[in-house]
Design a protein around this motif. Structure first.
Motif, mmCIF file in Angstrom:
data_model
loop_
_atom_site.group_PDB
_atom_site.id
_atom_site.type_symbol
_atom_site.label_atom_id
_atom_site.label_comp_id
_atom_site.label_asym_id
_atom_site.label_seq_id
_atom_site.Cartn_x
_atom_site.Cartn_y
_atom_site.Cartn_z
ATOM 1 N N GLU A 89 0.825 -1.205 0.000
ATOM 2 C CA GLU A 89 0.000 0.000 0.000
ATOM 3 C C GLU A 89 0.859 1.255 0.000
ATOM 4 O O GLU A 89 0.504 2.271 -0.591
ATOM 5 N N ARG A 90 2.036 1.200 0.633
ATOM 6 C CA ARG A 90 2.932 2.359 0.608
ATOM 7 C C ARG A 90 3.495 2.558 -0.794
ATOM 8 O O ARG A 90 3.698 3.684 -1.254
ATOM 9 N N PHE A 91 3.770 1.469 -1.474
ATOM 10 C CA PHE A 91 4.290 1.510 -2.840
ATOM 11 C C PHE A 91 3.265 2.117 -3.787
ATOM 12 O O PHE A 91 3.565 3.005 -4.591
ATOM 13 N N ILE A 92 2.016 1.655 -3.687
ATOM 14 C CA ILE A 92 0.967 2.127 -4.580
ATOM 15 C C ILE A 92 0.649 3.587 -4.334
ATOM 16 O O ILE A 92 0.361 4.353 -5.257
ATOM 17 N N GLU A 115 -20.892 5.336 -3.644
ATOM 18 C CA GLU A 115 -20.961 6.772 -3.373
ATOM 19 C C GLU A 115 -21.377 7.078 -1.933
ATOM 20 O O GLU A 115 -21.223 8.220 -1.462
ATOM 21 N N ASP A 116 -21.896 6.083 -1.225
ATOM 22 C CA ASP A 116 -22.277 6.267 0.178
ATOM 23 C C ASP A 116 -21.151 5.913 1.153
ATOM 24 O O ASP A 116 -21.329 6.006 2.366
ATOM 25 N N LEU A 117 -19.997 5.516 0.619
ATOM 26 C CA LEU A 117 -18.893 5.102 1.485
ATOM 27 C C LEU A 117 -18.272 6.307 2.190
ATOM 28 O O LEU A 117 -17.791 7.246 1.548
ATOM 29 N N ALA A 118 -18.286 6.286 3.499
ATOM 30 C CA ALA A 118 -17.594 7.280 4.321
ATOM 31 C C ALA A 118 -17.049 6.557 5.543
ATOM 32 O O ALA A 118 -17.774 5.811 6.213
ATOM 33 N N PHE A 119 -15.776 6.749 5.837
ATOM 34 C CA PHE A 119 -15.154 6.064 6.959
ATOM 35 C C PHE A 119 -15.578 6.682 8.294
ATOM 36 O O PHE A 119 -15.877 7.878 8.380
ATOM 37 N N THR A 120 -15.594 5.855 9.329
ATOM 38 C CA THR A 120 -15.749 6.370 10.681
ATOM 39 C C THR A 120 -14.501 7.189 11.027
ATOM 40 O O THR A 120 -13.468 7.081 10.340
ATOM 41 N N PRO A 121 -14.547 8.022 12.079
ATOM 42 C CA PRO A 121 -13.521 9.065 12.272
ATOM 43 C C PRO A 121 -12.070 8.618 12.191
ATOM 44 O O PRO A 121 -11.243 9.310 11.571
ATOM 45 N N THR A 122 -11.700 7.504 12.810
ATOM 46 C CA THR A 122 -10.285 7.109 12.823
ATOM 47 C C THR A 122 -10.070 5.728 12.203
ATOM 48 O O THR A 122 -9.081 5.060 12.518
ATOM 49 N N ALA A 123 -10.970 5.319 11.308
ATOM 50 C CA ALA A 123 -10.862 3.975 10.723
ATOM 51 C C ALA A 123 -9.549 3.789 9.975
ATOM 52 O O ALA A 123 -8.855 2.781 10.154
ATOM 53 N N LEU A 124 -9.195 4.732 9.126
ATOM 54 C CA LEU A 124 -7.966 4.615 8.342
ATOM 55 C C LEU A 124 -6.748 4.516 9.252
ATOM 56 O O LEU A 124 -5.895 3.634 9.089
ATOM 57 N N ASP A 125 -6.659 5.398 10.231
ATOM 58 C CA ASP A 125 -5.502 5.395 11.135
ATOM 59 C C ASP A 125 -5.441 4.108 11.947
ATOM 60 O O ASP A 125 -4.357 3.545 12.151
ATOM 61 N N GLY A 126 -6.603 3.632 12.415
ATOM 62 C CA GLY A 126 -6.622 2.421 13.219
ATOM 63 C C GLY A 126 -6.172 1.202 12.441
ATOM 64 O O GLY A 126 -5.388 0.378 12.936
ATOM 65 N N ILE A 127 -6.651 1.065 11.201
ATOM 66 C CA ILE A 127 -6.277 -0.085 10.373
ATOM 67 C C ILE A 127 -4.806 -0.012 9.994
ATOM 68 O O ILE A 127 -4.097 -1.030 9.999
ATOM 69 N N ARG A 128 -4.315 1.183 9.706
ATOM 70 C CA ARG A 128 -2.900 1.333 9.359
ATOM 71 C C ARG A 128 -2.006 0.929 10.532
ATOM 72 O O ARG A 128 -0.980 0.258 10.351
ATOM 73 N N VAL A 129 -2.369 1.306 11.752
ATOM 74 C CA VAL A 129 -1.596 0.925 12.935
ATOM 75 C C VAL A 129 -1.567 -0.599 13.093
ATOM 76 O O VAL A 129 -0.521 -1.190 13.401
ATOM 77 N N LEU A 130 -2.704 -1.251 12.858
ATOM 78 C CA LEU A 130 -2.762 -2.710 12.964
ATOM 79 C C LEU A 130 -1.910 -3.375 11.885
ATOM 80 O O LEU A 130 -1.211 -4.361 12.154
ATOM 81 N N ASN A 131 -1.967 -2.854 10.648
ATOM 82 C CA ASN A 131 -1.135 -3.379 9.572
ATOM 83 C C ASN A 131 0.337 -3.333 9.955
ATOM 84 O O ASN A 131 1.081 -4.306 9.806
ATOM 85 N N LYS A 173 -9.609 2.978 -0.981
ATOM 86 C CA LYS A 173 -9.494 4.157 -0.122
ATOM 87 C C LYS A 173 -8.467 3.939 0.984
ATOM 88 O O LYS A 173 -7.685 4.840 1.315
ATOM 89 N N LEU A 174 -8.442 2.737 1.536
ATOM 90 C CA LEU A 174 -7.451 2.428 2.564
ATOM 91 C C LEU A 174 -6.035 2.444 1.997
ATOM 92 O O LEU A 174 -5.111 3.018 2.592
ATOM 93 N N MET A 175 -5.840 1.807 0.842
ATOM 94 C CA MET A 175 -4.497 1.691 0.287
ATOM 95 C C MET A 175 -3.950 3.048 -0.128
ATOM 96 O O MET A 175 -2.743 3.296 -0.041
ATOM 97 N N LEU A 184 -8.886 3.859 16.075
ATOM 98 C CA LEU A 184 -7.466 4.010 16.403
ATOM 99 C C LEU A 184 -7.229 3.731 17.881
ATOM 100 O O LEU A 184 -6.308 2.989 18.242
ATOM 101 N N ALA A 185 -8.070 4.281 18.741
ATOM 102 C CA ALA A 185 -7.911 4.045 20.180
ATOM 103 C C ALA A 185 -8.110 2.570 20.514
ATOM 104 O O ALA A 185 -7.379 2.006 21.337
ATOM 105 N N ALA A 186 -9.089 1.938 19.862
ATOM 106 C CA ALA A 186 -9.324 0.514 20.098
ATOM 107 C C ALA A 186 -8.124 -0.309 19.658
ATOM 108 O O ALA A 186 -7.711 -1.254 20.346
ATOM 109 N N ALA A 187 -7.537 0.037 18.512
ATOM 110 C CA ALA A 187 -6.368 -0.684 18.015
ATOM 111 C C ALA A 187 -5.190 -0.524 18.969
ATOM 112 O O ALA A 187 -4.483 -1.491 19.268
#
Length: 356
Positions: free
Chosen positions: A107-110, A209-225, A260-262, A344-347
């Motif tokens: 994902e960092r490469f892309i 078109e209805d896709l919207a992330f919860t407030p810290t979803a991206l950050d939380g998943i990235r930390v877990l990755n 969107k995550l990548m 993010l806090a949960a992660a």
């Protein structure tokens, strides 16, 4: 655009590559190589192997993770003579890699910007083992490449991107032998409910078109990755059984989540969805099924598919049914508020081994 097709080359030129058929956690190592790419969003993988490669039929027309796998073989002409045997060329970006190398953090490469007009990029620079390039460039370049496929790719002037930490040598230091490889692949997972945890729940959400992330979803998943946890989605999709949308719509929505995550440096390893409901109108899905939470079917199947270490695994969800599914699968559950959860806090709480 995110690459969806990977071509993995098993070279028969006598190089000292690791044995991809060695058994790890009860299955061939090559299964885990393919799972790695499936987890990075690739929906199709082509294995290119020398004629007579043992056991290749195992992967012919198979499905591993979320990826459909096909195989082609080559003889003395070199591995890239397969170009004429792939049928209609894949369009858009394509990844070409040596199968004995494992891309970690693609994902960092892309997400890394590419100069305008460049035909592609080389990952790991001076020792080219992974390429990301436009499929049409690949086909035109390789049509007459002959056996020296690395030289052919260098000639088209790919742009190098140096991130040596993104490629793992499966036979390199720390990864030699089945026991070391098992430690690499037998990892705990963080299972995530989807609607209300990753994305805002709009009620039977399926439109891209209805896709919207919860407030810290991206950050939380990235930390877990980056902590080395598998991140696997387990979601009830009763809207399929109710006839509101189809399985293809679910796949499109998951592709949009992954894209969107990548773009933000994160990824989901796998998506599991349950289309069943006992009151559905679509006959094929009108049933009680163990996959539907609070059943543990999706969790248990994912654990088998990915050789998950249950110790340290956890499910994050926003409903009591998620917590019950986790209990049935023998792992802890973390209950979060729907749509406003701080993933993010949960992660960070999970990674910090704090009380769940």
């Amino acid at each position: 655009m995110i690459a969806r097709h990977a071509v993995l080359v098993i070279d028969g030129a006598g190089r000292p590559w690791i044995d991809l058929l060695v058994e790890v956690l009860g299955r061939p190592l090559l299964d885990f190589v393919i799972l790695n790419y499936a987890g990075l969003g690739f929906r199709s993988v082509t294995l290119v192997a020398p004629l007579g490669y043992p056991g290749l039929d195992r992967w012919t027309a198979s499905r591993i993770g979320d990826a459909d796998v096909t195989t082609v073989t080559y003889a003395g002409e070199g591995p890239l003579a397969f170009v004429g045997r792939l049928g209609a060329p894949v369009r858009g970006p394509i990844l070409l890699a040596r199968a004995d190398k494992l891309v970690d953090g693609l994902e960092r490469f892309i997400a890394h910007p590419q100069p305008a007009g460049a035909p592609g990029r080389v990952l790991a620079g001076a020792d080219p083992i992974v390429w990301l390039l436009d499929a049409e460039v690949l086909w035109s370049c390789l049509a007459d490449a002959g056996p020296d496929w690395t030289a052919a790719l260098k000639r088209i002037g790919l742009v190098p991107w140096f991130d040596h930490g993104s490629v793992l040598d499966l036979g390199g230091p720390g990864l030699q032998g089945p026991a070391a490889l098992a430690r690499r692949f037998h990892r705990p997972a963080v299972f995530l409910d989807r609607d209300g945890v990753i994305n805002i729940d709009r009620g039977y959400t399926f439109r891209v078109e209805d896709l919207a992330f919860t407030p810290t979803a991206l950050d939380g998943i990235r930390v877990l990755n980056r902590a080395g946890r598998r991140v696997i989605v387990v979601t009830n999709q009763a809207g399929v059984a109710r006839g509101y949308y189809g399985l293809a719509d679910v796949d499109r929505f998951h592709d949009a989540i992954q894209d969107k995550l990548m773009a933000g440096g994160a990824h989901i390893d796998a998506f599991y969805s349950s289309p069943y409901h006992p009151e559905g109108i679509v006959e094929a899905f009108r049933q009680r099924h163990e996959d539907r939470k609070p059943g543990a079917g999706m969790l248990l199947r994912a654990m088998r598919d990915w050789s998950i270490d249950a110790h340290g695994s956890v499910l994050i969800g926003d409903k009591d049914s998620d917590m019950e599914a986790a209990a049935r699968a023998g792992i802890p559950g973390v209950l979060v508020p729907s749509d406003t959860c701080d993933l993010l806090a949960a992660a960070q709480r999970i990674l910090g081994n704090l009380a769940l």
